[in-house]
Scaffold this active site. Sequence first.
Site, mmCIF file in Angstrom:
data_model
loop_
_atom_site.group_PDB
_atom_site.id
_atom_site.type_symbol
_atom_site.label_atom_id
_atom_site.label_comp_id
_atom_site.label_asym_id
_atom_site.label_seq_id
_atom_site.Cartn_x
_atom_site.Cartn_y
_atom_site.Cartn_z
ATOM 1 N N GLY A 9 51.333 -45.961 44.974
ATOM 2 C CA GLY A 9 51.567 -46.747 43.776
ATOM 3 C C GLY A 9 51.304 -48.220 44.037
ATOM 4 O O GLY A 9 51.222 -48.670 45.182
ATOM 5 N N CYS A 10 51.187 -48.988 42.942
ATOM 6 C CA CYS A 10 50.906 -50.416 43.095
ATOM 7 C C CYS A 10 52.071 -51.147 43.749
ATOM 8 O O CYS A 10 51.864 -52.024 44.596
ATOM 9 C CB CYS A 10 50.548 -51.036 41.748
ATOM 10 S SG CYS A 10 51.753 -50.749 40.431
ATOM 11 N N TYR A 11 53.303 -50.806 43.376
ATOM 12 C CA TYR A 11 54.459 -51.444 44.007
ATOM 13 C C TYR A 11 54.521 -51.136 45.507
ATOM 14 O O TYR A 11 54.668 -52.057 46.328
ATOM 15 C CB TYR A 11 55.742 -51.002 43.338
ATOM 16 C CG TYR A 11 56.084 -51.693 42.041
ATOM 17 C CD1 TYR A 11 56.080 -53.087 41.933
ATOM 18 C CD2 TYR A 11 56.453 -50.955 40.920
ATOM 19 C CE1 TYR A 11 56.426 -53.717 40.745
ATOM 20 C CE2 TYR A 11 56.798 -51.577 39.729
ATOM 21 C CZ TYR A 11 56.785 -52.961 39.640
ATOM 22 O OH TYR A 11 57.129 -53.583 38.468
ATOM 23 N N ALA B 274 51.913 -53.193 47.541
ATOM 24 C CA ALA B 274 52.236 -54.598 47.780
ATOM 25 C C ALA B 274 53.385 -54.761 48.772
ATOM 26 O O ALA B 274 53.322 -55.592 49.685
ATOM 27 C CB ALA B 274 52.577 -55.278 46.454
#
Length: 339
Positions: free
Chosen positions: A146-148, A151
């Site tokens: 996922g994007c979270y 990062a």
Amino acid sequence: MSATAAVLGASGFAGGELVRLLDSHPQFDLVYLGAGSRAGERLDVVHPQLTGGSRILEPVDPERLAGIDVVFVALPHGESAGIAVRMAELGCKVLDLGSDLRLDSPARYEEAYGEPHPLPFALGEWSYGLPELFDLGESGRVASPGCYPTAVLLAVAPLVSAGLVSGTVIANALSGVTGAGRAARNDLMFGSVAEGMKAYGVAGHRHRPEMEMALERLSGHSAQVVFIPHLIPINRGLLATVTVQGAAGLDRTTVIETLEKAYAGRPWVEVIDLPPQTRWTVGSNRALVSAFVDRTGQVISICALDNLLKGAAGQAVQSANILFGLPEEQGLPDAGILP
């Protein structure tokens, strides 16, 4: 020689970005656009920003895709597992951008999503598609993070692996509304989002177990993450600020050198001196990372990226490049858009 490609879930935000990237990629020939409820519509009705608008969105039907070299699955949670597994059985390389196949055990999946996994035998068979930190292997089955988690992990994983930090990882992250997908929801309407921001999924967001899984695999010991996501009134962009206790006497030079060593030779993660901003990454596949050591000994590591590119479509294309033995930067945008 080009490889044939398909995008399933082409009507969504990430799916549209996949179409845009693959249309201009020198080595992938996009031959099939699949969509769920919007099958039968022209591409220019669904994504007027894209060229080749006369193409028709086809049904999401794995049996029609036998013989295609690589399939990008950008379907909502709960819809990708069976399709992705079937495509792999048909001999396709598969990049799954959904959340169905990222976790490594039925127990961790149920902790994250509150229900049993539909295909528990498949968990653990898919490579975790964060190329800077994990080997994609040779199976051709990649579950993109996922994007979270992308990062947060880029910000802190090298420091955890090196033993420079310990204890609970506290991750505060802010994301634009495109991170929630394209479905019409009252809480994502302009009037609900503009001129405000909110935390959500506090103390129970489904991406926390994914972060802990990745940190445990990289460090070899258990991990605890406190994750607080926030929705902010921008279209795209994600900023994660991660705080964790540093080792005694740790200084910023050591932290920065550790991050630089971890990402040396990787074109899409850049360690910078200033705190990164989302606007510096929007429109590119770049992730910008910086870190600081507070007077209390806490390490504060920050990562900014475009949630639809390095956090989704761009990262999947990056992984596909690696699977096909191509330079991992091929066909991907390397500069942000400002203003």
